[in-house]
Write a protein that holds these residues in place. Structure first.
Motif, PDB file in Angstrom:
ATOM      1  N   TYR A  28       0.840  -1.199   0.000  1.00  0.00           N
ATOM      2  CA  TYR A  28       0.000   0.000   0.000  1.00  0.00           C
ATOM      3  C   TYR A  28       0.873   1.247   0.000  1.00  0.00           C
ATOM      4  O   TYR A  28       0.595   2.211  -0.687  1.00  0.00           O
ATOM      5  CB  TYR A  28      -0.908  -0.010   1.233  1.00  0.00           C
ATOM      6  N   ASP A  29       1.945   1.182   0.783  1.00  0.00           N
ATOM      7  CA  ASP A  29       2.886   2.304   0.836  1.00  0.00           C
ATOM      8  C   ASP A  29       4.226   1.795   1.337  1.00  0.00           C
ATOM      9  O   ASP A  29       4.289   0.871   2.136  1.00  0.00           O
ATOM     10  CB  ASP A  29       2.379   3.407   1.770  1.00  0.00           C
ATOM     11  N   ILE A  30       5.275   2.417   0.852  1.00  0.00           N
ATOM     12  CA  ILE A  30       6.622   2.144   1.358  1.00  0.00           C
ATOM     13  C   ILE A  30       7.172   3.442   1.933  1.00  0.00           C
ATOM     14  O   ILE A  30       7.285   4.432   1.218  1.00  0.00           O
ATOM     15  CB  ILE A  30       7.561   1.628   0.256  1.00  0.00           C
ATOM     16  N   ARG A 102      -4.301  -0.043   4.019  1.00  0.00           N
ATOM     17  CA  ARG A 102      -4.508   1.281   4.595  1.00  0.00           C
ATOM     18  C   ARG A 102      -4.725   1.238   6.107  1.00  0.00           C
ATOM     19  O   ARG A 102      -4.572   2.263   6.776  1.00  0.00           O
ATOM     20  CB  ARG A 102      -5.686   1.974   3.917  1.00  0.00           C
ATOM     21  N   PHE A 103      -5.073   0.055   6.622  1.00  0.00           N
ATOM     22  CA  PHE A 103      -5.398  -0.011   8.043  1.00  0.00           C
ATOM     23  C   PHE A 103      -4.236  -0.511   8.902  1.00  0.00           C
ATOM     24  O   PHE A 103      -4.246  -0.340  10.118  1.00  0.00           O
ATOM     25  CB  PHE A 103      -6.609  -0.928   8.250  1.00  0.00           C
TER      26      PHE A 103
END
Length: 120
Positions: A28-30, A102-103
């Motif tokens: 989702y994100d790094i 996201r969670f």
């Protein structure tokens, strides 16, 4: 999540190499990505770090010779190494703090190493 490092090899002193580390899987994100290295008989040491906004941090011995960069769209990090010295010989490992959804929170992942040998 997997981190795949590539680009290592044998290079003469004064030469250059460019390493790459590609992250794959549920991403989702790094946040931070980084390169570390470990030579035989030595402790693992930080080479360079880069945030998702492009902020960088280098170990003193690499400043001016190494450049870290990343392509956020490809979840890939690079390390351009110039003016290589025999003491740069080591296994170079990539590291990343990854958020898989996201969670959830960020988890720390390590890739396998790629060997860089600087020798004439």
């Amino acid at each position: 999540v997997q981190l795949q490092a590539s680009g290592g090899g044998l290079v003469q002193p004064g030469g250059s190499l460019k390493l790459a580390c590609a992250a794959s899987g549920n991403i989702y994100d790094i946040a931070y990505m980084g390169w570390y290295r470990q030579a035989p008989g030595n402790q693992r040491e930080m080479v360079a770090l880069i945030s998702n906004t492009g902020s960088t941090n280098y170990a003193d011995s690499m400043k001016g010779r190494f450049t870290i960069s990343r392509d956020n769209a490809r979840n890939t990090m690079y390390l351009q190494m110039n003016s290589l010295k025999p003491e740069d010989t080591a296994v170079y490992l990539c590291n990343a703090y990854v958020k898989e959804d996201r969670f959830g929170g960020y988890r720390n992942y390590w890739g396998q190493g790629t060997l860089v040998t600087v020798s004439s």
